[in-house]
Design a protein around this motif. Structure first.
Motif, PDB file in Angstrom:
ATOM      1  N   VAL A  51       0.839  -1.181   0.041  1.00 43.97           N
ATOM      2  CA  VAL A  51       0.085  -0.003   0.011  1.00 43.97           C
ATOM      3  C   VAL A  51       0.967   1.252   0.053  1.00 43.97           C
ATOM      4  O   VAL A  51       0.446   2.267  -0.684  1.00 43.97           O
ATOM      5  CB  VAL A  51      -0.978  -0.008   1.177  1.00 43.97           C
ATOM      6  CG1 VAL A  51      -1.728   1.270   1.425  1.00 43.97           C
ATOM      7  CG2 VAL A  51      -1.922  -1.008   1.090  1.00 43.97           C
ATOM      8  N   SER A  52       2.091   1.186   0.819  1.00 44.13           N
ATOM      9  CA  SER A  52       2.771   2.397   0.850  1.00 44.13           C
ATOM     10  C   SER A  52       3.524   2.753  -0.394  1.00 44.13           C
ATOM     11  O   SER A  52       3.673   3.924  -0.807  1.00 44.13           O
ATOM     12  CB  SER A  52       3.952   2.090   1.925  1.00 44.13           C
ATOM     13  OG  SER A  52       4.837   3.055   1.861  1.00 44.13           O
ATOM     14  N   ARG A  57       5.283   8.938  -4.277  1.00 44.90           N
ATOM     15  CA  ARG A  57       5.517   9.567  -5.531  1.00 44.90           C
ATOM     16  C   ARG A  57       7.145   9.999  -5.542  1.00 44.90           C
ATOM     17  O   ARG A  57       7.680  10.344  -4.564  1.00 44.90           O
ATOM     18  CB  ARG A  57       4.805  10.934  -5.421  1.00 44.90           C
ATOM     19  CG  ARG A  57       4.861  11.773  -4.445  1.00 44.90           C
ATOM     20  CD  ARG A  57       3.893  12.775  -4.673  1.00 44.90           C
ATOM     21  NE  ARG A  57       3.911  13.844  -3.283  1.00 44.90           N
ATOM     22  CZ  ARG A  57       4.648  14.884  -3.550  1.00 44.90           C
ATOM     23  NH1 ARG A  57       5.350  15.195  -4.511  1.00 44.90           N
ATOM     24  NH2 ARG A  57       4.589  15.749  -2.432  1.00 44.90           N
ATOM     25  N   LYS A  58       7.398   9.858  -6.654  1.00 45.27           N
ATOM     26  CA  LYS A  58       9.085  10.141  -6.941  1.00 45.27           C
ATOM     27  C   LYS A  58       9.017  11.733  -6.731  1.00 45.27           C
ATOM     28  O   LYS A  58       8.341  12.595  -7.694  1.00 45.27           O
ATOM     29  CB  LYS A  58       9.461   9.572  -8.313  1.00 45.27           C
ATOM     30  CG  LYS A  58      10.838   9.760  -8.482  1.00 45.27           C
ATOM     31  CD  LYS A  58      11.368   8.846  -9.704  1.00 45.27           C
ATOM     32  CE  LYS A  58      12.983   9.177  -9.813  1.00 45.27           C
ATOM     33  NZ  LYS A  58      13.368   8.289 -11.106  1.00 45.27           N
ATOM     34  N   THR A 250      13.214  10.969  -0.418  1.00 41.65           N
ATOM     35  CA  THR A 250      12.558   9.798  -0.542  1.00 41.65           C
ATOM     36  C   THR A 250      11.675   9.022   0.367  1.00 41.65           C
ATOM     37  O   THR A 250      12.276   9.348   1.614  1.00 41.65           O
ATOM     38  CB  THR A 250      13.721   8.703  -1.169  1.00 41.65           C
ATOM     39  OG1 THR A 250      14.687   8.611  -0.032  1.00 41.65           O
ATOM     40  CG2 THR A 250      14.419   8.908  -2.461  1.00 41.65           C
ATOM     41  N   ASP A 251      10.680   8.402   0.166  1.00 37.77           N
ATOM     42  CA  ASP A 251       9.783   8.013   1.181  1.00 37.77           C
ATOM     43  C   ASP A 251       9.659   6.429   1.285  1.00 37.77           C
ATOM     44  O   ASP A 251       8.689   5.883   1.155  1.00 37.77           O
ATOM     45  CB  ASP A 251       8.446   8.671   0.898  1.00 37.77           C
ATOM     46  CG  ASP A 251       8.276  10.098   1.156  1.00 37.77           C
ATOM     47  OD1 ASP A 251       9.361  10.515   1.727  1.00 37.77           O
ATOM     48  OD2 ASP A 251       7.543  10.773   0.616  1.00 37.77           O
ATOM     49  N   GLY A 252      10.674   5.732   1.163  1.00 37.57           N
ATOM     50  CA  GLY A 252      10.792   4.466   1.139  1.00 37.57           C
ATOM     51  C   GLY A 252      10.545   3.658  -0.231  1.00 37.57           C
ATOM     52  O   GLY A 252      10.329   2.529  -0.319  1.00 37.57           O
ATOM     53  N   ALA A 253      10.900   4.595  -1.065  1.00 40.52           N
ATOM     54  CA  ALA A 253      10.708   4.081  -2.782  1.00 40.52           C
ATOM     55  C   ALA A 253      11.675   4.889  -3.530  1.00 40.52           C
ATOM     56  O   ALA A 253      12.011   5.971  -3.136  1.00 40.52           O
ATOM     57  CB  ALA A 253       9.393   4.216  -2.994  1.00 40.52           C
ATOM     58  N   TYR A 254      12.058   4.297  -4.650  1.00 44.37           N
ATOM     59  CA  TYR A 254      12.756   4.927  -5.594  1.00 44.37           C
ATOM     60  C   TYR A 254      14.364   5.489  -5.360  1.00 44.37           C
ATOM     61  O   TYR A 254      15.009   5.565  -6.068  1.00 44.37           O
ATOM     62  CB  TYR A 254      12.335   6.379  -6.020  1.00 44.37           C
ATOM     63  CG  TYR A 254      10.642   6.254  -6.471  1.00 44.37           C
ATOM     64  CD1 TYR A 254      10.652   5.440  -7.813  1.00 44.37           C
ATOM     65  CD2 TYR A 254       9.810   6.946  -5.693  1.00 44.37           C
ATOM     66  CE1 TYR A 254       9.018   5.384  -8.000  1.00 44.37           C
ATOM     67  CE2 TYR A 254       8.488   6.685  -6.125  1.00 44.37           C
ATOM     68  CZ  TYR A 254       7.978   5.944  -7.064  1.00 44.37           C
ATOM     69  OH  TYR A 254       6.764   6.062  -7.529  1.00 44.37           O
ATOM     70  N   LEU A 255      14.976   5.314  -3.838  1.00 51.39           N
ATOM     71  CA  LEU A 255      16.250   5.294  -3.851  1.00 51.39           C
ATOM     72  C   LEU A 255      17.269   4.312  -4.200  1.00 51.39           C
ATOM     73  O   LEU A 255      18.198   4.799  -4.824  1.00 51.39           O
ATOM     74  CB  LEU A 255      16.563   5.389  -2.014  1.00 51.39           C
ATOM     75  CG  LEU A 255      17.870   5.809  -1.970  1.00 51.39           C
ATOM     76  CD1 LEU A 255      18.225   7.116  -2.322  1.00 51.39           C
ATOM     77  CD2 LEU A 255      17.830   5.701  -0.411  1.00 51.39           C
ATOM     78  N   GLU A 256      16.721   3.115  -4.262  1.00 46.32           N
ATOM     79  CA  GLU A 256      17.366   2.165  -5.190  1.00 46.32           C
ATOM     80  C   GLU A 256      17.633   2.579  -6.561  1.00 46.32           C
ATOM     81  O   GLU A 256      19.067   2.266  -6.933  1.00 46.32           O
ATOM     82  CB  GLU A 256      16.696   0.588  -5.082  1.00 46.32           C
ATOM     83  CG  GLU A 256      17.713  -0.564  -5.765  1.00 46.32           C
ATOM     84  CD  GLU A 256      16.440  -1.787  -5.838  1.00 46.32           C
ATOM     85  OE1 GLU A 256      17.078  -2.898  -5.358  1.00 46.32           O
ATOM     86  OE2 GLU A 256      15.339  -1.599  -6.386  1.00 46.32           O
TER      87      GLU A 256
END
Length: 419
Positions: A51-52, A57-58, A250-256
């Motif tokens: 869900v997160s 959003r990037k 980043t909010d737990g996404a896209y950093l990889e």
């Protein structure tokens, strides 16, 4: 958790329950309860994560120019930091992951209380887990106070892990700070367990401060439901500085993906400094591919650990990278907490994100990409100084590991997504 995993867990639960009913064995009940609990926690985490990710959003950020100063010692940083807080005229906005109720924290809260009494707007946002236990009598000194990322239902277990790890300060909309330091005695070298604390923290003066203010505003609104103005008091006109840079929240996404893009740009060398080296498989593959095309990889990590198993969790990756030709150093002059990546002489990343699963996939982070060659050279000189107080890891080191360390490594490997 995919459908196949759910079916497997359901099969095991049914088997244990059938066995319990057939044998009427009370001794099995605790095991059944434990398995059900584990299943529910995994389901909570996986569903909450899904869900997160769908709502994240990037945020790519825009290039700015500011004057940037690098601090690597807590004593020097906080001497400057507290002096700037004392000079605040209109507002102080602060977000930290950890704020301790120790002598360092007491000095911090006393200063905030002083500024509140002077009529300065003070907003203090701290992570609920990282700063858990701060007494109300201390919190009320800071003017407007809020906890970031309080765990709530649904997905309580996932939200318990989803931390706001950003460390942002904005003073009068003109001066900003970002980096790895928090508020506590260990960060100024006063905890005998760690000794000297080595970290990287930036002071920003110039147009980039607006981006720090925007991110704080977003986090404050999420925590409190309240916002503050967009007028000139909070976003004053700012001059361009000399250092070109870009902030990356980043909010737990896209950093990889961002880190992989950095690694793929490297032509000669990659320098990574991190307290926790637990990369994803995609990141590992990117590093190995970079070395195959002739890029020299150098990693600095601490010799001692500040959390259980995080040191051992890095060992499987270190073994593989050593075989591929990486140079890996363990910093022994205290504790190494810096978060830095340098790609050739072209890009330097300093911020709050570690090179681990939590920063890549769970935590809220804030990084700063710097494109100024003289500044990057200064950072490389600083890293070289850190290497001078580090020891080079070898394959022999891992061959001689005691059995207890090998056991810890096995456990750490299983737990690495949450370390």
């Amino acid at each position: 958790m995919n459908e196949h995993s759910v079916n497997i867990f359901s099969h095991f639960l049914f088997s244990f329950w059938e066995n319990y009913n057939n044998e009427r064995s009370g001794g099995m009940s605790w095991l059944i309860v434990a398995i059900i609990l584990l299943f529910l926690l995994l389901l909570d985490y996986k569903w909450g994560d899904k869900v997160s990710k769908t709502t994240s959003r990037k945020k790519s950020g825009v290039e700015r120019q500011s004057d940037i100063t690098l601090f690597t010692a807590g004593e020097e940083l906080f001497e400057d930091y507290f002096a700037q807080l004392e000079r605040a005229k209109h507002h102080i906005h602060i977000l930290f992951y950890i704020v301790r109720d120790d002598k360092m924290g007491q000095r911090f809260f006393s200063l905030l209380e002083q500024k509140v009494n002077e009529g300065v707007e003070v907003r203090l946002l701290v992570d609920w887990v990282g700063s858990f236990g701060l007494p109300p009598s201390v919190r009320q000194k800071s003017g407007q106070f809020a906890f970031a990322n309080r765990p709530t239902l649904p997905f309580f277990f996932y939200k318990l892990n989803e931390r706001n790890h950003r460390k942002i300060t904005v003073i009068d909309g003109k001066i900003g700070y970002l980096g790895g330091f928090n508020i506590g005695k260990e960060y100024i070298g006063q905890d005998p367990k760690f000794g000297h604390w080595r970290d990287y923290h930036l002071k920003i003066m110039g147009e980039g401060v607006h981006d720090l203010q925007r991110q704080f505003q977003e986090d404050w609104k999420k925590a409190t439901g309240q916002s503050f103005g967009d007028d000139e008091r909070y976003f004053p006109s700012l001059q361009k500085g000399t250092v070109k840079h870009r902030f990356l929240p980043t909010d737990g996404a896209y950093l990889e993906d961002e880190f992989i893009q950095l690694i793929e740009q490297a032509k000669r060398e990659i320098l990574i400094g991190t307290p926790y080296f637990i990369p994803s498989q995609k990141l590992m593959n990117a590093l190995l591919k970079a070395m195959k095309r002739g890029v020299q990889l150098t990693i600095i990590a601490p010799m001692q650990a500040d959390h259980p198993l995080v040191k051992e969790a890095a060992y499987p990756y270190f073994r593989q990278l050593l075989r591929a030709g990486a140079r890996i150093y363990q910093f022994y002059n205290g504790f190494y907490h810096a978060k830095v990546i340098v790609i050739d002489d072209d890009i330097c990343d300093i911020g709050t994100a570690n090179f681990d699963h939590r920063s890549l996939f769970i935590n809220y982070e804030m990084n700063c990409y710097i494109y100024d060659k003289p500044f990057i050279q200064y950072v490389k000189q600083t890293i070289a100084h850190d290497i001078d107080t580090s020891t080079l890891l070898t394959a022999e080191y891992f061959r001689k590991l005691p059995w207890l360390d090998r056991l810890k490594e096995g456990v750490a490997t299983l737990m690495s997504p949450l370390l």
